[in-house]
Design a protein around this motif. Structure first.
Motif, PDB file in Angstrom:
ATOM      1  N   VAL A  76      -5.470   5.416  -3.040  1.00  8.59           N
ATOM      2  CA  VAL A  76      -6.665   5.859  -3.765  1.00  8.59           C
ATOM      3  C   VAL A  76      -6.301   6.923  -4.794  1.00  8.59           C
ATOM      4  CG1 VAL A  76      -8.881   7.058  -3.520  1.00  8.59           C
ATOM      5  CG2 VAL A  76      -8.265   5.225  -1.931  1.00  8.59           C
ATOM      6  N   GLU A  77      -5.472   7.892  -4.411  1.00  8.41           N
ATOM      7  CA  GLU A  77      -5.094   8.972  -5.333  1.00  8.41           C
ATOM      8  C   GLU A  77      -4.355   8.450  -6.556  1.00  8.41           C
ATOM      9  OE1 GLU A  77      -2.893  11.969  -3.197  1.00  8.41           O
ATOM     10  OE2 GLU A  77      -4.554  12.325  -1.807  1.00  8.41           O
ATOM     11  N   THR A  78      -3.452   7.499  -6.350  1.00 10.76           N
ATOM     12  CA  THR A  78      -2.649   7.000  -7.472  1.00 10.76           C
ATOM     13  C   THR A  78      -3.292   5.819  -8.179  1.00 10.76           C
ATOM     14  OG1 THR A  78      -1.389   5.475  -6.070  1.00 10.76           O
ATOM     15  CG2 THR A  78      -0.506   7.722  -6.346  1.00 10.76           C
ATOM     16  N   GLY A  79      -4.213   5.137  -7.498  1.00 11.35           N
ATOM     17  CA  GLY A  79      -4.807   3.926  -8.072  1.00 11.35           C
ATOM     18  C   GLY A  79      -3.814   2.778  -8.093  1.00 11.35           C
ATOM     19  N   SER A  80      -2.721   2.928  -7.368  1.00 13.17           N
ATOM     20  CA  SER A  80      -1.667   1.919  -7.344  1.00 13.17           C
ATOM     21  C   SER A  80      -1.520   1.354  -5.937  1.00 13.17           C
ATOM     22  CB  SER A  80      -0.340   2.552  -7.763  1.00 13.17           C
ATOM     23  OG  SER A  80       0.734   1.664  -7.533  1.00 13.17           O
ATOM     24  N   CYS A  81      -1.280   0.054  -5.879  1.00 17.13           N
ATOM     25  CA  CYS A  81      -1.065  -0.581  -4.578  1.00 17.13           C
ATOM     26  C   CYS A  81       0.265  -1.329  -4.581  1.00 17.13           C
ATOM     27  CB  CYS A  81      -2.216  -1.527  -4.243  1.00 17.13           C
ATOM     28  SG  CYS A  81      -2.147  -2.105  -2.537  1.00 17.13           S
ATOM     29  N   ASP A  82       1.267  -0.730  -5.232  1.00 17.81           N
ATOM     30  CA  ASP A  82       2.574  -1.366  -5.141  1.00 17.81           C
ATOM     31  C   ASP A  82       3.084  -1.171  -3.713  1.00 17.81           C
ATOM     32  OD1 ASP A  82       3.391   1.275  -5.056  1.00 17.81           O
ATOM     33  OD2 ASP A  82       4.484   1.226  -6.928  1.00 17.81           O
ATOM     34  N   CYS A  83       4.066  -1.923  -3.344  1.00 18.50           N
ATOM     35  CA  CYS A  83       4.545  -1.918  -1.955  1.00 18.50           C
ATOM     36  C   CYS A  83       5.068  -0.564  -1.510  1.00 18.50           C
ATOM     37  CB  CYS A  83       5.602  -3.009  -1.759  1.00 18.50           C
ATOM     38  SG  CYS A  83       4.920  -4.675  -1.902  1.00 18.50           S
ATOM     39  N   ALA A  84       5.716   0.165  -2.396  1.00 19.82           N
ATOM     40  CA  ALA A  84       6.257   1.472  -2.034  1.00 19.82           C
ATOM     41  C   ALA A  84       5.142   2.477  -1.753  1.00 19.82           C
ATOM     42  CB  ALA A  84       7.167   1.990  -3.139  1.00 19.82           C
ATOM     43  N   THR A  85       3.998   2.320  -2.395  1.00 15.43           N
ATOM     44  CA  THR A  85       2.864   3.212  -2.154  1.00 15.43           C
ATOM     45  C   THR A  85       2.108   2.810  -0.898  1.00 15.43           C
ATOM     46  OG1 THR A  85       2.618   3.572  -4.528  1.00 15.43           O
ATOM     47  CG2 THR A  85       0.735   4.147  -3.152  1.00 15.43           C
ATOM     48  N   ARG A  86       1.902   1.532  -0.757  1.00 13.78           N
ATOM     49  CA  ARG A  86       1.136   1.047   0.394  1.00 13.78           C
ATOM     50  C   ARG A  86       1.928   1.137   1.699  1.00 13.78           C
ATOM     51  NH1 ARG A  86      -1.824  -4.643   1.495  1.00 13.78           N
ATOM     52  NH2 ARG A  86      -3.011  -3.923   3.284  1.00 13.78           N
ATOM     53  N   PHE A  87       3.230   0.902   1.629  1.00  9.06           N
ATOM     54  CA  PHE A  87       4.082   0.932   2.827  1.00  9.06           C
ATOM     55  C   PHE A  87       5.344   1.755   2.563  1.00  9.06           C
ATOM     56  CE2 PHE A  87       1.709  -3.082   2.992  1.00  9.06           C
ATOM     57  CZ  PHE A  87       1.036  -2.908   4.193  1.00  9.06           C
ATOM     58  N   PRO A  88       5.187   3.088   2.477  1.00 10.92           N
ATOM     59  CA  PRO A  88       6.364   3.938   2.246  1.00 10.92           C
ATOM     60  C   PRO A  88       7.165   4.105   3.544  1.00 10.92           C
ATOM     61  CG  PRO A  88       4.431   5.288   2.578  1.00 10.92           C
ATOM     62  CD  PRO A  88       3.957   3.857   2.600  1.00 10.92           C
ATOM     63  N   THR A  89       8.188   4.908   3.485  1.00  7.18           N
ATOM     64  CA  THR A  89       8.937   5.209   4.710  1.00  7.18           C
ATOM     65  C   THR A  89       8.009   5.966   5.665  1.00  7.18           C
ATOM     66  OG1 THR A  89       9.741   7.347   3.947  1.00  7.18           O
ATOM     67  CG2 THR A  89      11.091   5.389   3.406  1.00  7.18           C
ATOM     68  N   TRP A  90       8.433   6.068   6.895  1.00  7.62           N
ATOM     69  CA  TRP A  90       7.629   6.720   7.933  1.00  7.62           C
ATOM     70  C   TRP A  90       7.841   8.231   7.967  1.00  7.62           C
ATOM     71  CZ3 TRP A  90       4.159   4.431  11.338  1.00  7.62           C
ATOM     72  CH2 TRP A  90       4.031   3.049  11.205  1.00  7.62           C
ATOM     73  N   VAL A 127      -9.534   0.985  -1.063  1.00  5.91           N
ATOM     74  CA  VAL A 127      -8.139   0.541  -1.036  1.00  5.91           C
ATOM     75  C   VAL A 127      -8.073  -0.977  -1.165  1.00  5.91           C
ATOM     76  CG1 VAL A 127      -6.065   0.371   0.409  1.00  5.91           C
ATOM     77  CG2 VAL A 127      -7.323   2.527   0.265  1.00  5.91           C
ATOM     78  N   GLN A 128      -8.960  -1.668  -0.483  1.00  7.51           N
ATOM     79  CA  GLN A 128      -8.970  -3.123  -0.547  1.00  7.51           C
ATOM     80  C   GLN A 128      -9.206  -3.592  -1.982  1.00  7.51           C
ATOM     81  OE1 GLN A 128     -11.605  -5.066   2.223  1.00  7.51           O
ATOM     82  NE2 GLN A 128     -11.092  -7.094   1.462  1.00  7.51           N
ATOM     83  N   ALA A 129     -10.137  -2.980  -2.677  1.00  5.02           N
ATOM     84  CA  ALA A 129     -10.419  -3.369  -4.067  1.00  5.02           C
ATOM     85  C   ALA A 129      -9.179  -3.154  -4.948  1.00  5.02           C
ATOM     86  CB  ALA A 129     -11.602  -2.583  -4.603  1.00  5.02           C
ATOM     87  N   ILE A 130      -8.535  -2.007  -4.795  1.00 12.53           N
ATOM     88  CA  ILE A 130      -7.338  -1.708  -5.592  1.00 12.53           C
ATOM     89  C   ILE A 130      -6.217  -2.706  -5.268  1.00 12.53           C
ATOM     90  CG2 ILE A 130      -5.491  -0.012  -5.968  1.00 12.53           C
ATOM     91  CD1 ILE A 130      -7.667   2.182  -5.401  1.00 12.53           C
ATOM     92  N   CYS A 131      -6.028  -2.962  -3.985  1.00 19.02           N
ATOM     93  CA  CYS A 131      -4.931  -3.825  -3.561  1.00 19.02           C
ATOM     94  C   CYS A 131      -5.196  -5.307  -3.859  1.00 19.02           C
ATOM     95  CB  CYS A 131      -4.632  -3.625  -2.078  1.00 19.02           C
ATOM     96  SG  CYS A 131      -3.905  -1.993  -1.731  1.00 19.02           S
ATOM     97  N   GLU A 132      -6.444  -5.728  -3.784  1.00 17.06           N
ATOM     98  CA  GLU A 132      -6.768  -7.106  -4.160  1.00 17.06           C
ATOM     99  C   GLU A 132      -6.482  -7.329  -5.641  1.00 17.06           C
ATOM    100  OE1 GLU A 132     -10.795  -7.762  -2.815  1.00 17.06           O
ATOM    101  OE2 GLU A 132     -10.100  -8.618  -0.906  1.00 17.06           O
TER     102      GLU A 132
END
Length: 137
Positions: A76-90, A127-132
């Motif tokens: 939400v903060e970045t407006g980006s749903c690339d894989c590194a943002t959605r699933f970063p390291t733990w 998040v769903q809207a951004i990621c879709e």
């Protein structure tokens, strides 16, 4: 001969009703592979989480809830749903757990899990809207 045709017709009718669901059901056999539909190169959970004893599983759940909430906030903060943002390291979620919750008792951790879940669920539609839109949902 007439009985034979009637039996054959009855058999064909029953087979026609039973066979399609049986064939469709065969396609529902789960695969043993755990490959996600999006962002298949997700980082693995830390080893300690994967090997935690059952009686302490609530700790693993809390870290997973922290991870989910933080990742949704980042999307939400970045407006980006690339894989590194959605699933970063733990690392960040694990650090948050260690800094804020590692010394807590089970009840406090369950309450914290609930709080993180509420945060994530509140953000989920956005998040769903951004990621879709990015093709990553």
């Amino acid at each position: 001969m007439k009985h034979r045709i009637v039996r054959l017709t009855w058999f064909t009718a029953v087979l026609g009703l039973v066979a399609p669901p049986l064939l469709a059901e065969r396609n529902l056999i789960p695969s043993l592979e755990n490959i996600p539909d999006v962002c298949s190169e997700r980082p693995n959970e830390p080893d300690w989480m994967q090997n935690i004893v059952l009686r302490d599983a609530y700790q693993r759940v809390l870290v997973q809830d922290i991870y989910r909430a933080q990742n949704m906030e980042q999307v939400v903060e970045t407006g980006s749903c690339d894989c590194a943002t959605r699933f970063p390291t733990w690392d960040v979620a694990e650090g948050t757990f260690r800094e804020n919750h590692a010394g807590a008792d089970r009840s406090d951790m369950l309450q914290a899990s609930d709080t993180y879940n509420r945060r994530a669920n509140k953000l989920r539609p956005e998040v769903q809207a951004i990621c879709e839109a990015a093709g990553n949902w």
